[in-house]
Design an enzyme around this catalytic site. Structure first.
Site, PDB file in Angstrom:
ATOM      1  N   GLU A 126       3.676  -5.166  12.084  1.00  0.00           N
ATOM      2  CA  GLU A 126       4.887  -4.908  12.882  1.00  0.00           C
ATOM      3  C   GLU A 126       6.097  -5.344  12.067  1.00  0.00           C
ATOM      4  O   GLU A 126       5.949  -6.089  11.086  1.00  0.00           O
ATOM      5  CB  GLU A 126       4.837  -5.724  14.191  1.00  0.00           C
ATOM      6  CG  GLU A 126       3.671  -5.350  15.073  1.00  0.00           C
ATOM      7  CD  GLU A 126       3.656  -6.122  16.389  1.00  0.00           C
ATOM      8  OE1 GLU A 126       4.546  -6.979  16.593  1.00  0.00           O
ATOM      9  OE2 GLU A 126       2.754  -5.851  17.198  1.00  0.00           O
ATOM     10  N   ALA A 129       5.747  -8.960  11.995  1.00  0.00           N
ATOM     11  CA  ALA A 129       4.381  -9.471  11.764  1.00  0.00           C
ATOM     12  C   ALA A 129       3.752  -8.699  10.614  1.00  0.00           C
ATOM     13  O   ALA A 129       3.080  -7.689  10.807  1.00  0.00           O
ATOM     14  CB  ALA A 129       3.531  -9.330  13.036  1.00  0.00           C
ATOM     15  N   ILE A 156       2.293   2.345   9.051  1.00  0.00           N
ATOM     16  CA  ILE A 156       0.918   2.633   9.451  1.00  0.00           C
ATOM     17  C   ILE A 156       0.400   3.877   8.718  1.00  0.00           C
ATOM     18  O   ILE A 156       0.887   4.999   8.941  1.00  0.00           O
ATOM     19  CB  ILE A 156       0.822   2.799  10.992  1.00  0.00           C
ATOM     20  CG1 ILE A 156       1.400   1.556  11.699  1.00  0.00           C
ATOM     21  CG2 ILE A 156      -0.622   3.070  11.418  1.00  0.00           C
ATOM     22  CD1 ILE A 156       0.744   0.220  11.325  1.00  0.00           C
ATOM     23  N   THR A 157      -0.577   3.654   7.845  1.00  0.00           N
ATOM     24  CA  THR A 157      -1.128   4.744   7.031  1.00  0.00           C
ATOM     25  C   THR A 157      -1.794   5.795   7.912  1.00  0.00           C
ATOM     26  O   THR A 157      -2.537   5.461   8.834  1.00  0.00           O
ATOM     27  CB  THR A 157      -2.164   4.181   6.028  1.00  0.00           C
ATOM     28  OG1 THR A 157      -1.506   3.224   5.200  1.00  0.00           O
ATOM     29  CG2 THR A 157      -2.755   5.281   5.159  1.00  0.00           C
ATOM     30  N   ARG A 268      -3.072   9.942 -31.070  1.00  0.00           N
ATOM     31  CA  ARG A 268      -1.681   9.694 -31.473  1.00  0.00           C
ATOM     32  C   ARG A 268      -1.635   9.014 -32.843  1.00  0.00           C
ATOM     33  O   ARG A 268      -2.238   7.951 -33.037  1.00  0.00           O
ATOM     34  CB  ARG A 268      -1.012   8.806 -30.413  1.00  0.00           C
ATOM     35  CG  ARG A 268       0.318   8.240 -30.793  1.00  0.00           C
ATOM     36  CD  ARG A 268       1.413   9.260 -30.676  1.00  0.00           C
ATOM     37  NE  ARG A 268       2.715   8.676 -30.946  1.00  0.00           N
ATOM     38  CZ  ARG A 268       3.768   9.390 -31.300  1.00  0.00           C
ATOM     39  NH1 ARG A 268       3.671  10.714 -31.434  1.00  0.00           N
ATOM     40  NH2 ARG A 268       4.920   8.799 -31.505  1.00  0.00           N
ATOM     41  N   ILE A 337       1.005   1.441 -24.452  1.00  0.00           N
ATOM     42  CA  ILE A 337       0.282   2.135 -25.528  1.00  0.00           C
ATOM     43  C   ILE A 337       0.722   3.597 -25.621  1.00  0.00           C
ATOM     44  O   ILE A 337       0.866   4.149 -26.713  1.00  0.00           O
ATOM     45  CB  ILE A 337      -1.253   2.003 -25.323  1.00  0.00           C
ATOM     46  CG1 ILE A 337      -1.660   0.533 -25.502  1.00  0.00           C
ATOM     47  CG2 ILE A 337      -2.011   2.906 -26.291  1.00  0.00           C
ATOM     48  CD1 ILE A 337      -3.102   0.206 -25.171  1.00  0.00           C
ATOM     49  N   GLU A 363      -3.062  -4.408   2.828  1.00  0.00           N
ATOM     50  CA  GLU A 363      -4.292  -5.120   3.237  1.00  0.00           C
ATOM     51  C   GLU A 363      -4.261  -6.598   2.798  1.00  0.00           C
ATOM     52  O   GLU A 363      -5.282  -7.198   2.487  1.00  0.00           O
ATOM     53  CB  GLU A 363      -5.556  -4.384   2.784  1.00  0.00           C
ATOM     54  CG  GLU A 363      -5.638  -3.006   3.435  1.00  0.00           C
ATOM     55  CD  GLU A 363      -6.993  -2.380   3.521  1.00  0.00           C
ATOM     56  OE1 GLU A 363      -7.995  -3.108   3.451  1.00  0.00           O
ATOM     57  OE2 GLU A 363      -7.041  -1.152   3.659  1.00  0.00           O
ATOM     58  N   SER A 366      -1.091 -10.485  -2.561  1.00  0.00           N
ATOM     59  CA  SER A 366      -1.825 -11.408  -3.445  1.00  0.00           C
ATOM     60  C   SER A 366      -1.685 -12.844  -2.966  1.00  0.00           C
ATOM     61  O   SER A 366      -2.616 -13.642  -3.039  1.00  0.00           O
ATOM     62  CB  SER A 366      -1.302 -11.289  -4.883  1.00  0.00           C
ATOM     63  OG  SER A 366      -1.700 -10.051  -5.431  1.00  0.00           O
TER      64      SER A 366
END
Ligand code: COS
Length: 382
Positions: A126, A129, A156-157, A268, A337, A363, A366
């Site tokens: 939320e 939240a 919300i996925t 490369r 790279i 989800e 970290s």
């Protein structure tokens, strides 16, 4: 029950072929159009991807956590937006029903979730939240045979396409924190439920997040998932599983980035030779490979532990923390790279660099994973 070896190999080969032949060729187009084509979603349904983790009795494949992680790892080798199309049905949108649903709830919803006819969303977050997910303010007031839901969910996925939401709402306003929260299965078509616009995001174009608003939504009591006051625990256990899945996807993206990097560095040429022959490039490749192997081993070992019935709250958080940070570093080295080409859209590396950033946030950030790991380690005594 685990698949026999031959069926597992066939499943992984099929997914690998689908990723290589159907998904990888249209990644740039999906990103550009911000949409996974409907025809591809239909192919995902036909392959059984929406039902990977739904028990066989309800029309799914009933994969173990280890098998789910192996599939997630292969899917991670294409743009992560593709995974989102069926990711909620496989994980956070369905596992509450699988783990805590009554027989009637399972019979009613799981077959449609497995086939992809029902798209699911998990509505916990939320505006106030996020990391503090126990601070849910959305209210669910009991009124006879229904609960009346009022409040708003954020980011919300799959909410735009979802026909079934798992919603965490506060049934007891006097209890602060998780113990006053209950979980509900809320069909999209109930009056008073509305979905906001698709948010513009940094990456993973083709995957969508929305606000979901509840204004006096009357949810039948039989749609409560688990006991009253049990909703936060439902959410946390769903996330334990979801975090392992995301960690496996991170490993898949890292494998793909490393393969792309090695191919580029071998072709490369600078200073008269392939840049892969330079030790400073090799050092970056070695670091990426080592960290990838470590993450993969951690994720698969944790998945097997969960399949054996162990509590893996700590291991799921450790897997998510390490794998999501790892893929961030691997993506950063890939850009380095590739050099200028890594910053140019045509090569697709900058797109993946943006795509993987969210893995360290959704989800559980970290920092939340660190908090969970520390608490569990202290609880376990080391
Ligand atoms: N499995 C089972 N139960 C769990 C659990 C788990 N993984 N995690 C917590 N619980 C239980 C606790 O045992 C506790 O139960 P009791 O009240 O009976 O003791 C209750 O839930 C509250 O847990 P806790 O005290 O740990 O709550 P906190 O608010 O202190 O911390 C964190 C909860 C921060 C860990 C949680 O809010 C969280 O994971 N936040 C991140 C949310 C997130 O991932 N959001 C992403 C959105 S979904 S894409």
């Amino acid at each position: 029950m685990a698949l026999d070896l031959e069926t597992r190999t066939q499943l992984l080969d099929t997914v690998r072929r689908f990723v290589t032949e159907r998904l990888r060729p249209i990644e740039a187009e999906v990103s550009e159009n911000n949409e996974v084509p409907a025809a591809i979603v239909e192919e995902m349904k036909a392959l059984g991807l929406f039902g990977l983790t739904i028990p066989e009795a309800y029309g799914g494949l009933g994969l173990t956590m280890e098998e789910e992680c192996l599939v997630a790892l292969e899917i991670g080798k294409a743009s992560p937006a593709f995974r989102s199309a069926f990711g909620t049905n496989v994980g956070i949108g369905s596992q509450g029903v699988v783990m805590f649903g009554t027989d009637a709830q399972k019979a009613r919803y799981l077959p449609g979730i497995a086939s992809g006819e029902i798209i699911t969303s998990f509505a916990l977050t939320e505006p106030e939240a996020g990391s503090d997910s126990a601070a849910v303010q959305t209210r669910a007031r009991r009124d006879g045979d229904v609960y009346v839901l009022d409040g708003a969910k954020r980011y919300i996925t799959n909410a735009g396409k979802a026909s079934l939401f798992t919603v965490m709402a506060r049934t007891d306003p006097d209890k602060k924190g998780g113990s006053g929260v209950s979980a509900f299965l809320v069909p999209r078509d109930l009056p008073g439920l509305s979905v906001g616009k698709s948010e513009r995001k940094m990456g993973q174009q083709g995957a969508h997040i929305h606000d979901v608003i509840f204004e006096g939504v009357r949810v039948p009591v039989e749609n409560r998932l688990g006991a009253e006051g049990e909703g936060f625990r439902v959410a946390m256990q769903v996330l334990d599983r979801g975090r392992l899945h995301i960690a496996a996807v991170c490993c898949g993206v890292a494998e793909r980035l490393l393969a792309d990097t090695v191919a580029y560095a071998s072709e490369r040429r600078q200073f008269g030779q392939a840049i892969a022959s330079f030790q400073m490039i090799q050092a970056m490749i070695a670091d990426s490979k080592t960290e990838l192997l470590a993450a993969r081993a951690l994720v698969m070992e944790s998945a097997r532990k969960r399949d054996a019935g162990d509590n893996v709250t700590l291991e799921a958080s450790a897997s998510k923390l390490y794998a999501s940070e790892m893929v961030g570093r691997v993506a950063d080295r890939a850009v380095q790279i590739f050099g200028g080409a890594g910053y140019v859209a045509d090569y697709g590396i900058e797109r993946l660099y943006r795509d993987v950033r969210i893995f360290r946030i959704y989800e559980g950030t970290s920092q939340i994973q660190q908090l969970v790991i520390a608490r569990e380690t202290l609880k376990r005594g080391g």
